[in-house]
Scaffold this active site. Structure first.
Site, short mmCIF file in Angstrom:
data_model
loop_
_atom_site.label_atom_id
_atom_site.label_comp_id
_atom_site.label_asym_id
_atom_site.label_seq_id
_atom_site.Cartn_x
_atom_site.Cartn_y
_atom_site.Cartn_z
N LYS A 83 0.88 -1.18 0.00
CA LYS A 83 0.00 0.00 0.00
C LYS A 83 0.91 1.22 0.00
O LYS A 83 1.95 1.24 0.70
CB LYS A 83 -0.87 -0.05 1.27
CG LYS A 83 -1.89 1.07 1.39
CD LYS A 83 -2.74 0.87 2.65
CE LYS A 83 -3.85 1.90 2.79
NZ LYS A 83 -4.68 1.66 3.99
N SER A 158 -9.60 1.75 2.98
CA SER A 158 -8.72 2.54 2.14
C SER A 158 -7.70 1.71 1.37
O SER A 158 -7.07 2.22 0.45
CB SER A 158 -7.99 3.58 3.01
OG SER A 158 -7.18 2.95 3.97
N SER A 182 -9.78 -0.63 7.21
CA SER A 182 -9.25 -0.48 5.84
C SER A 182 -8.58 -1.70 5.23
O SER A 182 -8.26 -1.68 4.05
CB SER A 182 -8.28 0.68 5.79
OG SER A 182 -9.01 1.87 5.66
#
Ligand code: GLN
Length: 491
Positions: A83, A158, A182
Protein backbone atom coordinates in the site's frame (compact mmCIF):
# COMPACT_ATOMS: atom_id res chain seq x y z
CA UNK A 1 8.51 -21.78 -19.12
CA UNK A 2 7.77 -25.23 -17.77
CA UNK A 3 4.40 -26.57 -18.85
CA UNK A 4 1.61 -26.00 -16.37
CA UNK A 5 3.03 -22.79 -15.05
CA UNK A 6 1.44 -20.44 -17.58
CA UNK A 7 -1.21 -19.22 -15.14
CA UNK A 8 1.08 -18.49 -12.21
CA UNK A 9 -1.07 -15.51 -11.34
CA UNK A 10 -3.74 -17.88 -10.03
CA UNK A 11 -1.35 -19.57 -7.59
CA UNK A 12 -1.35 -18.82 -3.90
CA UNK A 13 1.75 -17.47 -2.21
CA UNK A 14 2.22 -20.82 -0.46
CA UNK A 15 2.04 -22.73 -3.76
CA UNK A 16 4.37 -20.29 -5.45
CA UNK A 17 6.88 -20.78 -2.63
CA UNK A 18 6.74 -24.52 -3.17
CA UNK A 19 7.01 -24.16 -6.96
CA UNK A 20 10.08 -21.94 -6.68
CA UNK A 21 11.67 -24.32 -4.21
CA UNK A 22 11.05 -27.29 -6.50
CA UNK A 23 12.47 -25.40 -9.45
CA UNK A 24 9.21 -25.50 -11.44
CA UNK A 25 9.82 -21.92 -12.56
CA UNK A 26 12.19 -19.09 -11.72
CA UNK A 27 11.48 -15.89 -9.88
CA UNK A 28 12.26 -14.04 -13.12
CA UNK A 29 9.57 -16.01 -14.99
CA UNK A 30 7.11 -15.42 -12.19
CA UNK A 31 7.94 -11.72 -11.91
CA UNK A 32 7.70 -11.17 -15.66
CA UNK A 33 4.33 -12.86 -15.84
CA UNK A 34 2.90 -10.81 -12.96
CA UNK A 35 4.29 -7.55 -14.33
CA UNK A 36 2.52 -8.33 -17.60
CA UNK A 37 -0.65 -8.93 -15.66
CA UNK A 38 -0.32 -5.56 -13.91
CA UNK A 39 0.15 -3.88 -17.28
CA UNK A 40 -2.83 -5.64 -18.85
CA UNK A 41 -5.24 -4.57 -16.11
CA UNK A 42 -3.97 -1.25 -14.79
CA UNK A 43 -6.28 0.76 -16.98
CA UNK A 44 -9.34 -1.16 -15.86
CA UNK A 45 -8.52 -1.31 -12.15
CA UNK A 46 -6.17 1.63 -11.37
CA UNK A 47 -4.87 -0.54 -8.52
CA UNK A 48 -1.30 0.78 -8.71
CA UNK A 49 0.22 4.20 -8.16
CA UNK A 50 3.75 3.04 -8.96
CA UNK A 51 5.03 -0.08 -10.68
CA UNK A 52 8.67 -0.90 -10.01
CA UNK A 53 9.24 -3.20 -12.97
CA UNK A 54 12.99 -2.75 -13.52
CA UNK A 55 13.90 -3.05 -9.86
CA UNK A 56 11.61 -6.08 -9.57
CA UNK A 57 13.34 -7.92 -12.38
CA UNK A 58 16.72 -7.19 -10.85
CA UNK A 59 15.55 -8.46 -7.49
CA UNK A 60 14.09 -11.55 -9.13
CA UNK A 61 17.41 -12.35 -10.79
CA UNK A 62 19.18 -11.85 -7.48
CA UNK A 63 16.66 -14.16 -5.80
CA UNK A 64 17.20 -16.85 -8.43
CA UNK A 65 20.93 -16.58 -7.99
CA UNK A 66 20.65 -16.72 -4.21
CA UNK A 67 18.47 -19.80 -4.44
CA UNK A 68 20.96 -21.50 -6.72
CA UNK A 69 23.51 -20.83 -3.99
CA UNK A 70 21.38 -22.52 -1.37
CA UNK A 71 19.40 -19.54 -0.01
CA UNK A 72 16.12 -20.83 1.42
CA UNK A 73 14.72 -17.59 2.82
CA UNK A 74 11.00 -17.91 3.34
CA UNK A 75 9.85 -15.46 0.68
CA UNK A 76 12.82 -15.73 -1.66
CA UNK A 77 11.74 -14.65 -5.14
CA UNK A 78 8.05 -14.27 -4.20
CA UNK A 79 6.05 -11.20 -5.27
CA UNK A 80 4.70 -8.53 -2.93
CA UNK A 81 3.10 -5.11 -3.33
CA UNK A 82 2.80 -2.39 -0.71
CA UNK A 83 0.00 0.00 0.00
CA UNK A 84 1.48 3.35 -0.94
CA UNK A 85 1.90 4.53 2.63
CA UNK A 86 4.72 2.13 3.46
CA UNK A 87 7.96 4.03 2.96
CA UNK A 88 10.11 2.35 0.34
CA UNK A 89 13.67 3.56 -0.07
CA UNK A 90 14.26 5.34 -3.36
CA UNK A 91 10.67 4.79 -4.49
CA UNK A 92 7.76 7.22 -4.60
CA UNK A 93 5.55 7.01 -1.47
CA UNK A 94 2.50 9.19 -2.05
CA UNK A 95 -0.03 8.05 0.54
CA UNK A 96 -2.59 8.68 -2.19
CA UNK A 97 -2.11 12.41 -1.76
CA UNK A 98 -1.04 15.32 -3.90
CA UNK A 99 0.93 16.67 -0.96
CA UNK A 100 3.30 13.69 -1.20
CA UNK A 101 3.13 13.33 -4.98
CA UNK A 102 6.88 13.98 -5.25
CA UNK A 103 8.02 12.25 -2.06
CA UNK A 104 10.72 9.64 -2.50
CA UNK A 105 11.40 7.97 0.81
CA UNK A 106 15.00 7.89 2.04
CA UNK A 107 14.39 4.69 4.02
CA UNK A 108 12.29 1.52 4.16
CA UNK A 109 9.45 0.93 6.62
CA UNK A 110 10.17 -1.95 9.01
CA UNK A 111 7.49 -4.03 7.27
CA UNK A 112 9.23 -3.48 3.93
CA UNK A 113 12.63 -4.17 5.46
CA UNK A 114 11.47 -7.48 6.93
CA UNK A 115 9.64 -8.68 3.83
CA UNK A 116 12.63 -7.74 1.67
CA UNK A 117 15.04 -9.44 4.03
CA UNK A 118 12.97 -12.61 3.60
CA UNK A 119 13.69 -12.35 -0.13
CA UNK A 120 10.42 -10.98 -1.57
CA UNK A 121 10.31 -9.02 -4.81
CA UNK A 122 8.40 -5.74 -4.71
CA UNK A 123 6.33 -5.18 -7.86
CA UNK A 124 4.87 -1.82 -6.95
CA UNK A 125 2.87 0.43 -4.66
CA UNK A 126 -0.90 0.23 -4.52
CA UNK A 127 -3.55 2.92 -4.76
CA UNK A 128 -5.38 3.96 -1.61
CA UNK A 129 -7.67 6.58 -0.13
CA UNK A 130 -5.74 9.75 0.62
CA UNK A 131 -3.88 9.26 3.91
CA UNK A 132 -5.98 6.10 4.37
CA UNK A 133 -9.06 8.23 5.06
CA UNK A 134 -11.95 6.60 3.30
CA UNK A 135 -13.90 3.42 2.73
CA UNK A 136 -14.11 3.43 -1.07
CA UNK A 137 -10.74 4.49 -2.50
CA UNK A 138 -12.45 7.54 -3.98
CA UNK A 139 -10.47 10.05 -1.94
CA UNK A 140 -7.23 9.09 -3.70
CA UNK A 141 -5.53 11.90 -5.63
CA UNK A 142 -4.76 9.21 -8.22
CA UNK A 143 -8.40 8.43 -8.91
CA UNK A 144 -10.63 5.63 -7.67
CA UNK A 145 -9.84 1.93 -7.93
CA UNK A 146 -12.55 -0.16 -9.54
CA UNK A 147 -13.82 -3.42 -8.11
CA UNK A 148 -12.68 -6.51 -10.08
CA UNK A 149 -16.19 -7.93 -9.73
CA UNK A 150 -17.83 -4.98 -11.48
CA UNK A 151 -16.14 -1.88 -12.82
CA UNK A 152 -18.91 0.44 -11.69
CA UNK A 153 -18.37 -0.58 -8.07
CA UNK A 154 -15.88 0.47 -5.44
CA UNK A 155 -13.49 -2.15 -4.04
CA UNK A 156 -13.84 -0.54 -0.62
CA UNK A 157 -11.02 1.27 1.09
CA UNK A 158 -8.72 2.54 2.14
CA UNK A 159 -6.52 -0.39 1.01
CA UNK A 160 -8.57 -0.64 -2.19
CA UNK A 161 -5.65 -1.01 -4.59
CA UNK A 162 -4.19 -3.88 -2.58
CA UNK A 163 -7.55 -5.64 -2.36
CA UNK A 164 -8.35 -5.18 -6.07
CA UNK A 165 -4.91 -6.44 -7.12
CA UNK A 166 -5.28 -9.59 -5.02
CA UNK A 167 -8.92 -10.20 -6.01
CA UNK A 168 -8.13 -9.78 -9.72
CA UNK A 169 -5.40 -12.44 -9.45
CA UNK A 170 -2.70 -9.93 -10.28
CA UNK A 171 -0.65 -10.59 -7.18
CA UNK A 172 -1.15 -13.28 -4.54
CA UNK A 173 -0.49 -10.96 -1.61
CA UNK A 174 -0.39 -7.30 -0.68
CA UNK A 175 0.17 -5.28 2.44
CA UNK A 176 -2.43 -2.92 3.79
CA UNK A 177 -3.16 -0.87 6.88
CA UNK A 178 -6.25 -0.83 9.02
CA UNK A 179 -7.15 2.12 11.24
CA UNK A 180 -10.89 1.52 11.32
CA UNK A 181 -11.39 -1.33 8.86
CA UNK A 182 -9.25 -0.48 5.84
CA UNK A 183 -7.91 -4.02 5.42
CA UNK A 184 -11.00 -6.01 6.39
CA UNK A 185 -13.67 -3.95 4.61
CA UNK A 186 -12.01 -3.94 1.14
CA UNK A 187 -11.23 -7.63 1.63
CA UNK A 188 -14.94 -8.26 2.22
CA UNK A 189 -15.99 -6.17 -0.79
CA UNK A 190 -13.56 -7.92 -3.15
CA UNK A 191 -13.77 -11.52 -1.91
CA UNK A 192 -10.26 -11.64 -0.44
CA UNK A 193 -8.80 -12.37 2.99
CA UNK A 194 -7.83 -9.34 5.06
CA UNK A 195 -5.94 -9.63 8.33
CA UNK A 196 -5.50 -6.78 10.79
CA UNK A 197 -3.19 -7.90 13.59
CA UNK A 198 -3.26 -6.83 17.24
CA UNK A 199 -2.17 -3.23 17.79
CA UNK A 200 1.58 -3.43 18.45
CA UNK A 201 2.04 -6.81 16.74
CA UNK A 202 3.54 -5.31 13.57
CA UNK A 203 5.81 -2.28 13.58
CA UNK A 204 4.36 1.02 12.38
CA UNK A 205 7.82 2.47 11.74
CA UNK A 206 7.91 3.93 8.25
CA UNK A 207 4.15 3.86 7.74
CA UNK A 208 2.81 7.34 7.03
CA UNK A 209 0.76 7.97 10.17
CA UNK A 210 -2.99 8.64 10.13
CA UNK A 211 -4.23 7.91 13.67
CA UNK A 212 -1.31 6.47 15.60
CA UNK A 213 -3.24 4.77 18.38
CA UNK A 214 -5.35 2.86 15.81
CA UNK A 215 -3.14 2.27 12.74
CA UNK A 216 -1.93 -1.27 12.22
CA UNK A 217 -0.25 -2.96 9.26
CA UNK A 218 -1.55 -6.23 7.92
CA UNK A 219 -2.08 -8.25 4.77
CA UNK A 220 -4.56 -8.98 2.02
CA UNK A 221 -4.29 -12.44 0.45
CA UNK A 222 -6.61 -15.07 -1.01
CA UNK A 223 -6.20 -17.60 1.80
CA UNK A 224 -5.70 -17.59 5.55
CA UNK A 225 -2.68 -19.81 4.96
CA UNK A 226 -0.97 -17.09 2.91
CA UNK A 227 -1.87 -14.48 5.51
CA UNK A 228 -0.25 -16.66 8.19
CA UNK A 229 2.90 -17.02 6.11
CA UNK A 230 3.28 -13.27 5.63
CA UNK A 231 2.32 -12.28 9.15
CA UNK A 232 5.11 -14.48 10.49
CA UNK A 233 7.60 -12.43 8.50
CA UNK A 234 6.14 -9.01 9.38
CA UNK A 235 5.39 -9.47 13.08
CA UNK A 236 7.70 -8.85 15.98
CA UNK A 237 9.25 -6.22 18.19
CA UNK A 238 10.83 -3.15 16.66
CA UNK A 239 12.63 -0.69 18.87
CA UNK A 240 11.91 2.09 16.37
CA UNK A 241 8.18 1.89 17.14
CA UNK A 242 7.53 2.68 20.79
CA UNK A 243 4.14 0.96 20.66
CA UNK A 244 5.53 -2.25 19.20
CA UNK A 245 5.14 -5.08 21.71
CA UNK A 246 7.89 -7.49 22.66
CA UNK A 247 5.78 -10.62 22.51
CA UNK A 248 6.97 -13.93 20.99
CA UNK A 249 5.96 -14.53 17.36
CA UNK A 250 4.47 -18.01 17.05
CA UNK A 251 4.69 -20.17 13.95
CA UNK A 252 1.39 -19.01 12.46
CA UNK A 253 1.46 -21.56 9.63
CA UNK A 254 1.95 -24.46 12.04
CA UNK A 255 -0.93 -23.09 14.13
CA UNK A 256 -3.39 -23.39 11.23
CA UNK A 257 -4.09 -27.04 11.98
CA UNK A 258 -5.85 -26.19 15.23
CA UNK A 259 -9.38 -27.63 14.84
CA UNK A 260 -12.60 -25.67 15.06
CA UNK A 261 -14.07 -28.37 17.28
CA UNK A 262 -14.49 -27.04 20.80
CA UNK A 263 -14.01 -23.42 19.75
CA UNK A 264 -16.37 -21.02 21.52
CA UNK A 265 -17.60 -18.47 19.02
CA UNK A 266 -19.32 -15.33 20.23
CA UNK A 267 -22.13 -13.85 18.19
CA UNK A 268 -22.71 -10.20 18.95
CA UNK A 269 -26.36 -9.48 19.45
CA UNK A 270 -25.99 -5.92 18.15
CA UNK A 271 -24.42 -7.10 14.88
CA UNK A 272 -27.59 -8.45 13.38
CA UNK A 273 -29.78 -5.39 13.42
CA UNK A 274 -31.56 -3.49 10.67
CA UNK A 275 -28.33 -1.98 9.29
CA UNK A 276 -27.19 -5.31 7.86
CA UNK A 277 -28.25 -6.15 4.29
CA UNK A 278 -30.38 -9.30 4.11
CA UNK A 279 -28.07 -11.02 1.62
CA UNK A 280 -25.04 -10.44 3.85
CA UNK A 281 -26.87 -11.64 6.95
CA UNK A 282 -27.91 -14.82 5.20
CA UNK A 283 -24.33 -15.61 4.07
CA UNK A 284 -22.78 -14.83 7.46
CA UNK A 285 -25.33 -17.02 9.24
CA UNK A 286 -24.65 -19.83 6.79
CA UNK A 287 -20.92 -19.54 7.56
CA UNK A 288 -21.60 -19.70 11.28
CA UNK A 289 -23.67 -22.83 10.66
CA UNK A 290 -20.66 -24.40 8.91
CA UNK A 291 -18.47 -23.70 11.92
CA UNK A 292 -21.12 -25.03 14.28
CA UNK A 293 -21.45 -28.19 12.23
CA UNK A 294 -17.69 -28.60 12.59
CA UNK A 295 -17.98 -28.63 16.37
CA UNK A 296 -17.81 -25.00 17.42
CA UNK A 297 -20.21 -23.69 20.03
CA UNK A 298 -22.06 -20.49 19.17
CA UNK A 299 -22.66 -18.25 22.16
CA UNK A 300 -24.51 -14.95 22.12
CA UNK A 301 -22.45 -12.08 23.54
CA UNK A 302 -23.25 -8.51 24.31
CA UNK A 303 -21.18 -5.47 23.38
CA UNK A 304 -23.45 -2.86 24.97
CA UNK A 305 -21.44 0.17 23.85
CA UNK A 306 -20.57 -0.98 20.35
CA UNK A 307 -23.13 1.42 18.84
CA UNK A 308 -20.87 4.22 20.00
CA UNK A 309 -17.83 2.94 18.14
CA UNK A 310 -18.35 4.96 14.95
CA UNK A 311 -18.89 8.32 16.70
CA UNK A 312 -16.01 7.57 19.07
CA UNK A 313 -13.72 6.73 16.18
CA UNK A 314 -14.69 9.91 14.34
CA UNK A 315 -13.48 11.96 17.28
CA UNK A 316 -10.31 10.02 18.11
CA UNK A 317 -9.09 9.40 14.54
CA UNK A 318 -9.49 13.00 13.28
CA UNK A 319 -7.89 14.31 16.49
CA UNK A 320 -4.81 12.19 15.92
CA UNK A 321 -4.79 12.93 12.20
CA UNK A 322 -4.89 16.69 12.77
CA UNK A 323 -1.76 16.34 14.85
CA UNK A 324 0.02 13.83 12.58
CA UNK A 325 -0.67 15.75 9.40
CA UNK A 326 0.62 19.05 10.77
CA UNK A 327 4.06 18.00 9.51
CA UNK A 328 2.94 18.50 5.91
CA UNK A 329 3.56 22.21 5.63
CA UNK A 330 5.44 22.60 2.36
CA UNK A 331 8.68 23.32 4.20
CA UNK A 332 10.23 19.94 4.84
CA UNK A 333 8.96 17.66 2.12
CA UNK A 334 6.18 17.16 -0.37
CA UNK A 335 4.20 19.66 -2.38
CA UNK A 336 4.95 23.36 -1.92
CA UNK A 337 2.75 26.22 -3.18
CA UNK A 338 4.36 28.48 -5.78
CA UNK A 339 5.57 31.99 -4.91
CA UNK A 340 4.28 32.31 -1.35
CA UNK A 341 3.87 35.85 -0.09
CA UNK A 342 4.82 34.96 3.47
CA UNK A 343 4.99 31.94 5.78
CA UNK A 344 1.27 31.86 6.51
CA UNK A 345 0.43 32.03 2.82
CA UNK A 346 2.88 29.18 2.20
CA UNK A 347 1.24 26.97 4.85
CA UNK A 348 -2.32 27.80 3.83
CA UNK A 349 -1.93 27.39 0.10
CA UNK A 350 0.32 24.34 0.34
CA UNK A 351 -2.18 22.53 2.54
CA UNK A 352 -5.24 23.70 0.60
CA UNK A 353 -3.70 22.57 -2.67
CA UNK A 354 -2.08 19.44 -1.28
CA UNK A 355 -4.91 17.89 0.73
CA UNK A 356 -8.22 16.70 -0.69
CA UNK A 357 -11.63 17.52 0.74
CA UNK A 358 -11.96 14.49 3.05
CA UNK A 359 -8.52 15.00 4.58
CA UNK A 360 -9.29 18.69 5.15
CA UNK A 361 -12.60 17.74 6.75
CA UNK A 362 -10.81 15.38 9.15
CA UNK A 363 -8.14 17.93 10.05
CA UNK A 364 -10.80 20.53 10.82
CA UNK A 365 -12.86 18.11 12.91
CA UNK A 366 -9.74 16.96 14.72
CA UNK A 367 -8.53 20.45 15.46
CA UNK A 368 -11.97 21.37 16.74
CA UNK A 369 -12.33 18.43 19.15
CA UNK A 370 -8.86 19.10 20.56
CA UNK A 371 -9.33 22.83 21.00
CA UNK A 372 -9.60 24.43 24.44
CA UNK A 373 -13.22 24.47 25.46
CA UNK A 374 -14.18 21.43 23.41
CA UNK A 375 -11.48 18.98 24.48
CA UNK A 376 -13.39 17.73 27.53
CA UNK A 377 -16.71 17.56 25.73
CA UNK A 378 -15.46 15.60 22.74
CA UNK A 379 -11.94 14.19 22.90
CA UNK A 380 -11.89 13.26 26.56
CA UNK A 381 -15.41 11.86 26.35
CA UNK A 382 -14.45 9.79 23.32
CA UNK A 383 -11.43 8.39 25.16
CA UNK A 384 -13.69 7.32 28.00
CA UNK A 385 -16.14 5.62 25.67
CA UNK A 386 -13.20 3.92 23.96
CA UNK A 387 -12.31 2.43 27.34
CA UNK A 388 -15.86 1.19 27.80
CA UNK A 389 -15.81 -0.49 24.39
CA UNK A 390 -12.48 -2.16 25.23
CA UNK A 391 -13.92 -3.41 28.50
CA UNK A 392 -16.98 -4.80 26.71
CA UNK A 393 -14.72 -6.87 24.46
CA UNK A 394 -12.65 -8.01 27.42
CA UNK A 395 -15.76 -9.19 29.20
CA UNK A 396 -17.04 -10.97 26.09
CA UNK A 397 -13.72 -12.79 25.70
CA UNK A 398 -14.09 -14.23 29.21
CA UNK A 399 -16.69 -16.53 27.68
CA UNK A 400 -15.65 -16.99 24.06
CA UNK A 401 -12.47 -17.57 22.02
CA UNK A 402 -13.45 -15.51 18.98
CA UNK A 403 -16.23 -13.18 17.98
CA UNK A 404 -17.74 -13.79 14.56
CA UNK A 405 -20.06 -11.69 12.43
CA UNK A 406 -20.31 -9.61 9.29
CA UNK A 407 -17.34 -7.52 8.12
CA UNK A 408 -19.37 -4.89 6.28
CA UNK A 409 -23.06 -4.01 6.28
CA UNK A 410 -23.48 -4.35 2.50
CA UNK A 411 -21.71 -5.77 -0.52
CA UNK A 412 -19.72 -3.44 -2.79
CA UNK A 413 -21.49 -0.16 -3.60
CA UNK A 414 -21.27 2.01 -6.69
CA UNK A 415 -18.47 4.50 -7.17
CA UNK A 416 -19.99 7.89 -6.46
CA UNK A 417 -22.91 6.45 -4.50
CA UNK A 418 -21.81 7.62 -1.06
CA UNK A 419 -19.38 10.44 -1.79
CA UNK A 420 -21.82 13.24 -0.99
CA UNK A 421 -22.76 11.77 2.34
CA UNK A 422 -19.80 11.27 4.69
CA UNK A 423 -21.93 9.76 7.46
CA UNK A 424 -23.26 6.96 5.25
CA UNK A 425 -19.69 6.36 4.10
CA UNK A 426 -18.46 6.25 7.71
CA UNK A 427 -21.09 3.64 8.59
CA UNK A 428 -19.35 1.14 6.33
CA UNK A 429 -16.95 0.48 9.18
CA UNK A 430 -19.59 -0.13 11.81
CA UNK A 431 -18.50 -3.75 12.36
CA UNK A 432 -14.76 -3.23 12.05
CA UNK A 433 -13.98 -0.12 14.09
CA UNK A 434 -14.53 -1.77 17.49
CA UNK A 435 -11.47 -3.98 17.00
CA UNK A 436 -9.31 -0.92 16.27
CA UNK A 437 -10.56 1.00 19.29
CA UNK A 438 -9.78 -2.04 21.48
CA UNK A 439 -6.54 -2.94 19.65
CA UNK A 440 -7.78 -6.45 18.79
CA UNK A 441 -6.84 -8.67 15.82
CA UNK A 442 -9.47 -9.30 13.15
CA UNK A 443 -9.71 -11.13 9.89
CA UNK A 444 -12.24 -11.05 7.06
CA UNK A 445 -12.72 -14.17 4.93
CA UNK A 446 -15.00 -14.63 1.92
CA UNK A 447 -18.18 -16.48 2.92
CA UNK A 448 -20.26 -16.45 -0.24
CA UNK A 449 -22.08 -14.08 -2.54
CA UNK A 450 -25.15 -11.90 -2.39
CA UNK A 451 -26.46 -10.85 -5.80
CA UNK A 452 -23.21 -12.07 -7.31
CA UNK A 453 -21.00 -9.95 -5.05
CA UNK A 454 -18.67 -11.22 -2.32
CA UNK A 455 -19.62 -11.16 1.36
CA UNK A 456 -17.10 -11.23 4.20
CA UNK A 457 -17.19 -13.06 7.52
CA UNK A 458 -15.24 -11.30 10.25
CA UNK A 459 -13.47 -13.10 13.09
CA UNK A 460 -12.10 -11.01 15.95
CA UNK A 461 -9.89 -12.44 18.69
CA UNK A 462 -8.42 -11.33 22.02
CA UNK A 463 -5.07 -9.50 21.96
CA UNK A 464 -2.36 -11.57 20.26
CA UNK A 465 -4.79 -14.35 19.34
CA UNK A 466 -3.90 -14.11 15.63
CA UNK A 467 -3.24 -17.85 15.73
CA UNK A 468 -6.80 -18.57 16.80
CA UNK A 469 -8.52 -16.43 14.16
CA UNK A 470 -6.15 -17.60 11.43
CA UNK A 471 -6.75 -21.24 12.33
CA UNK A 472 -10.52 -20.74 12.40
CA UNK A 473 -10.39 -18.95 9.03
CA UNK A 474 -8.15 -21.64 7.56
CA UNK A 475 -10.35 -24.47 8.78
CA UNK A 476 -13.37 -22.69 7.32
CA UNK A 477 -11.50 -22.49 4.00
CA UNK A 478 -10.91 -26.23 4.14
CA UNK A 479 -14.67 -26.71 4.36
CA UNK A 480 -15.71 -24.13 1.75
CA UNK A 481 -14.30 -22.81 -1.50
CA UNK A 482 -15.64 -19.24 -1.56
CA UNK A 483 -12.11 -17.85 -1.36
CA UNK A 484 -11.13 -19.81 -4.47
CA UNK A 485 -13.84 -18.19 -6.60
CA UNK A 486 -12.48 -15.19 -8.44
CA UNK A 487 -14.12 -12.68 -10.75
CA UNK A 488 -14.78 -14.15 -14.19
CA UNK A 489 -13.31 -11.13 -15.96
CA UNK A 490 -9.90 -11.89 -14.42
CA UNK A 491 -9.88 -15.67 -14.57
N1 GLN B 1 -12.92 4.14 6.66
C1 GLN B 1 -12.26 4.56 7.88
C2 GLN B 1 -11.83 5.99 7.77
O1 GLN B 1 -12.08 6.60 6.76
C3 GLN B 1 -11.11 3.65 8.18
C4 GLN B 1 -9.93 3.93 7.39
C5 GLN B 1 -8.77 3.05 7.74
O2 GLN B 1 -8.92 2.00 8.35
N2 GLN B 1 -7.60 3.51 7.37
O3 GLN B 1 -11.24 6.53 8.65
Amino acid sequence: MVQGTDALYTWSLTDLARGLKDGEFSSRELTESLLRRIDDHQQRLNAFITVTADAALQRADAADKARANGDESLLNGLPIVYKDLFCTKGVLTTCGSRILANFVSPYDATVVERISAAGAVMLGKTNMDEFAMGSSNETSYYGPVTNPWNKKLSPGGSSGGSAAAVAARIVPAATGTDTGGSIRQPAALTGTVGLKPTYGRVSRFGMVAFASSLDQAGVITRSAEDAALLLGVMAGYDKRDSTSVDHPVPDYVAGLSKPVKGLKIGIVRQHFDEGLAAGCEERVKAALAVLKEEGATLIEVDLPNIDLSVPTYYVVAPAECSSNLSRFDGVRFGHRADNPENLLDLYCRTRSEGFGAEVQRRIMTGTYVLSAGYYDAYYLKAQKVRQLISQDFKKAFENVDVIAGPTAPTTAFAIGEKTDDPITMYLNDIYTIGANLAGLPGISVPCGFADGLPVGLQLVGPHFAEETILACAHQYQQLTDWHAQGPEEFS
